[in-house]
Enzyme design. Structure first.
Site, short mmCIF file in Angstrom:
data_model
loop_
_atom_site.label_atom_id
_atom_site.label_comp_id
_atom_site.label_asym_id
_atom_site.label_seq_id
_atom_site.Cartn_x
_atom_site.Cartn_y
_atom_site.Cartn_z
N TYR A 139 0.76 -1.25 -0.02
CA TYR A 139 0.17 0.06 -0.03
C TYR A 139 0.95 1.14 -0.05
CZ TYR A 139 -3.34 3.32 1.94
OH TYR A 139 -4.30 4.48 2.16
N LYS A 168 -1.55 -1.20 -3.86
CA LYS A 168 -2.65 -0.21 -4.06
C LYS A 168 -1.77 1.07 -4.16
CE LYS A 168 -5.65 2.84 -1.67
NZ LYS A 168 -6.00 3.31 -0.45
N VAL A 210 -9.62 1.28 -5.11
CA VAL A 210 -9.97 1.15 -3.70
C VAL A 210 -10.38 2.64 -3.41
CG1 VAL A 210 -8.84 0.89 -1.37
CG2 VAL A 210 -7.91 -0.38 -3.36
#
Length: 304
Positions: A139, A168, A210
């Protein structure tokens, strides 16, 4: 054993709170059930929108456990485990395995600047806390953490750890998206954390978004993904423009309080309380949100 991956419309869930600032379990249960029935693709608790770095380790475990129990494997569940120390991050990874999550996301360390080798060792130690086939997503949100996972570093992680499934990326930089997709001998699953670039990310080769607002505007986000997968690019583009319009209408309003206010106005959670120092919205900001929701509902009626 672990064969699920992040894709499509992934919801980084908020953490509902009572008036006294404790976790509101009843609202969390209702919120989870709402998302399961909303047609979204995956659940992603304890990330930025979940106020994770302002929760205790016990509170984060509680949120993960409640969502895992209510979800009951109906949607893929990935727990964001990044914390301020390697030890706590690894502990959250082990907990995610124990409660039956399908994988984890791991945010880079925050505040303290770290070079590539330090970040590599952090991810190595955290990944080692999980089974060898347990999916791990990097992330990268350098605007908040100050530590950027470069394509070179992601490539090292992909080549070293077969269970690193993807990344992400929460920056509006499509050139970086292309670099990530070509940084190793295997292509990572790439998800964008920028609502306005959802469709562009898919076209470039990403697998999803997301999105916190996707919890509220799920019909629009689901439609972009469904139309893109069906080959209806014109239809996907039309709805992507709707998402951009929503994004601009909410610009300037603090994101996490805005999400909680929208969910409260929808009757999905009981309060819009956030963990301080996040602030409550003003009456004018709440009125803007109510108008945005009303306009969205009207447009969705035309789409039905």
């Amino acid at each position: 054993m672990y064969d699920k991956r992040m894709f499509g419309v992934v919801i980084p869930t908020i953490t509902p709170m009572n008036e006294d600032g404790t976790v509101d379990v009843a609202s969390l249960e209702q919120y989870t059930e709402f998302l399961v029935n909303a047609g979204v693709s995956c659940l992603y608790p304890n990330g930025t929108n979940g106020e994770s770095l302002m929760l205790t380790a016990a509170e984060r475990n509680q949120v993960a456990e409640v969502m895992a129990r209510v979800n009951n494997h109906r949607l893929p569940l990935f727990i964001q485990c990044g914390s301020m120390t390697t030890a706590e991050t690894a502990a959250h990874v082990r907990h995610a395995v124990e409660i039956g999550a399908d994988g984890v996301g791991v945010m880079s360390p925050a505040f303290f600047p770290m070079d590539e080798q330090a970040l590599f060792e952090y991810y190595k130690d955290v990944i080692s806390a999980a089974p060898a086939d347990f999916p791990v997503y990097v992330y990268n949100i350098p605007g908040c953490t100050t530590n950027d996972v470069t394509p070179k570093l992601l490539g090292r992680l992909l080549e070293t750890f077969p269970n690193v499934a993807g990344i992400k990326y929460s920056c509006p930089n499509l050139m970086r998206v292309e670099d990530y997709l070509n940084c190793a001998s295997r292509t990572p699953d790439l998800l964008i954390g920028c609502d306005s670039l959802f469709l562009q990310c898919l076209v470039t080769g990403g697998v999803g978004t997301v999105t916190g607002p996707g919890a509220v505007f799920h019909k629009a986000f689901n439609r972009v993904y469904a139309k893109y997968k069906a080959g209806d690019l014109a239809g996907a583009e039309k709805t992507q423009r709707q998402i951009v319009k929503l994004d601009r209408a909410l610009a300037g309003i603090p994101g996490i309080p805005a999400l909680k206010t929208m969910l409260k106005q929808r009757g999905i959670i009981k309060t819009d309380v956030c963990r301080k120092p996040l602030r409550a919205l003003s009456a004018d900001e709440c009125a803007v949100i109510a108008n945005v929701l009303a306009a969205y509902d009207e447009e969705e009626q035309n789409n039905d």
